[in-house]
Design a protein around this motif. Structure first.
Motif, PDB file in Angstrom:
ATOM      1  N   SER A 189       0.837  -1.197   0.000  1.00 14.08           N
ATOM      2  CA  SER A 189       0.000   0.000   0.000  1.00 14.08           C
ATOM      3  C   SER A 189       0.873   1.249   0.000  1.00 14.08           C
ATOM      4  O   SER A 189       2.017   1.211   0.458  1.00 14.08           O
ATOM      5  N   MET A 190       0.337   2.339  -0.527  1.00 17.47           N
ATOM      6  CA  MET A 190       1.106   3.575  -0.574  1.00 17.47           C
ATOM      7  C   MET A 190       0.177   4.781  -0.555  1.00 17.47           C
ATOM      8  O   MET A 190      -0.909   4.762  -1.134  1.00 17.47           O
ATOM      9  N   SER A 191       0.638   5.805   0.144  1.00 18.18           N
ATOM     10  CA  SER A 191      -0.089   7.068   0.213  1.00 18.18           C
ATOM     11  C   SER A 191       0.678   8.099  -0.600  1.00 18.18           C
ATOM     12  O   SER A 191       1.862   8.339  -0.353  1.00 18.18           O
ATOM     13  N   PHE A 192      -0.004   8.703  -1.578  1.00 14.92           N
ATOM     14  CA  PHE A 192       0.619   9.701  -2.437  1.00 14.92           C
ATOM     15  C   PHE A 192       0.132  11.085  -2.031  1.00 14.92           C
ATOM     16  O   PHE A 192      -1.072  11.368  -2.079  1.00 14.92           O
ATOM     17  N   ALA A 193       1.059  11.949  -1.650  1.00 12.27           N
ATOM     18  CA  ALA A 193       0.705  13.319  -1.275  1.00 12.27           C
ATOM     19  C   ALA A 193       0.336  14.119  -2.520  1.00 12.27           C
ATOM     20  O   ALA A 193       0.765  13.779  -3.636  1.00 12.27           O
ATOM     21  N   PRO A 194      -0.452  15.165  -2.366  1.00  9.59           N
ATOM     22  CA  PRO A 194      -0.756  16.031  -3.524  1.00  9.59           C
ATOM     23  C   PRO A 194       0.536  16.559  -4.144  1.00  9.59           C
ATOM     24  O   PRO A 194       1.498  16.859  -3.439  1.00  9.59           O
ATOM     25  N   PHE A 195       0.569  16.645  -5.458  1.00  2.00           N
ATOM     26  CA  PHE A 195       1.728  17.220  -6.134  1.00  2.00           C
ATOM     27  C   PHE A 195       1.782  18.709  -5.819  1.00  2.00           C
ATOM     28  O   PHE A 195       0.752  19.375  -5.676  1.00  2.00           O
TER      29      PHE A 195
END
Length: 276
Positions: A189-195
């Protein structure tokens, strides 16, 4: 570029407080040995801490400990003038000292005098562009664990849809982010922060090009992000890291930081400005 208002734009360094330091890290920071070379010295019984031969690679030391390689005292040099270089990494090189598969590494291309330099993060085998390297472990750790801006130019094999844009603007949580990752990855699993920002330079059914600004450097983060939308990253090039740019540096070549870049780095490291 479109700016993402949900992201905090202030670049802050994460404080890394370490009273004890692994012995190999201490040796690589305060001598010309790499960590791997330091490990070998330890295993061979050539390193002493407070007069005692140490062979345990997990040993940690403080600045108060007396460390020796043979009869030579290795002292912590807090005033050590560090060096940082910019390398324009080509595709087809591994960011590692050695590769079990026998592929070319960046150290095969770099001059021998940089063999003990450590890289600030990694660019994978198929990626290219700006890679920072330093002979200071503190500098490498501080830059790696910061939220300094990273700028990339990317080519994907499809259309950048509204849903992709929304994810870039607001972030993304993915339970299974193994697509786009190495086959051996243990990170699911991975959490991607807003660009921080992005600029769609071309958008087509077959190919699209986009320039993005992010503040993290997770394991194959961008490849995983776009793979979630069934987009393969065909080309990925890092253009900037923390305000340091490739500019006109040719592929496969290196340069030192400029005086202005060193000045900014020392401000970042909370150091006094000193002449180079």
């Amino acid at each position: 570029m479109k700016e993402n208002k949900n992201q905090n734009y202030k670049n802050k360094k994460e404080e890394i407080v370490e009273e004890l330091t692994r012995l190999n890290k201490f040796l690589s920071h305060n001598s010309n040995y790499s960590r791997r070379e330091a490990d070998k010295l330890i295993e061979e019984g050539r390193v002493k801490v407070n007069g005692k031969v140490i062979t345990n690679l997990a040993t940690k030391v403080s600045s108060k400990d007396e460390v020796q390689i043979g009869k030579k005292n290795i002292k912590e040099d807090k005033n050590k003038m560090y060096t940082v270089i910019v390398y324009n990494k080509p595709k087809g090189e591994i960011v590692s000292k050695k590769d079990p598969q026998g592929r070319r590494t960046i150290y095969d291309s770099l001059e021998k005098k940089y063999k003990h330099f450590l890289s600030v993060g990694r660019l994978d085998y198929s990626s290219e562009g700006l890679l920072l390297l330093s002979d200071s472990v503190d500098v490498v750790n501080a830059l790696m664990h910061s939220n300094l801006e990273r700028v990339y130019k990317i080519k994907v094999n499809g259309l950048i849809t509204k849903s992709v844009e929304e994810a870039m603007q607001h972030g993304l949580e993915v339970e299974d982010a193994r697509s786009g990752a190495y086959k051996t990855t243990k990170i699911k699993s991975m959490s991607f922060a807003p660009f921080l920002a992005y600029d769609i330079q071309s958008n087509g059914e077959k190919f699209s090009k986009i320039k993005v600004v992010i503040s993290e450097g997770k394991n194959r983060e961008l490849r995983r992000f776009f793979a979630h939308f069934n987009l393969d990253v065909l080309d990925l090039k890092r253009l900037e890291y923390g305000g340091v740019s490739l500019n006109n540096l040719p592929t496969g070549k290196t340069r030192f930081l400029t005086k202005e870049e060193y000045k900014n780095l020392r401000i970042f490291m909370n150091e006094d400005d000193r002449s180079i």
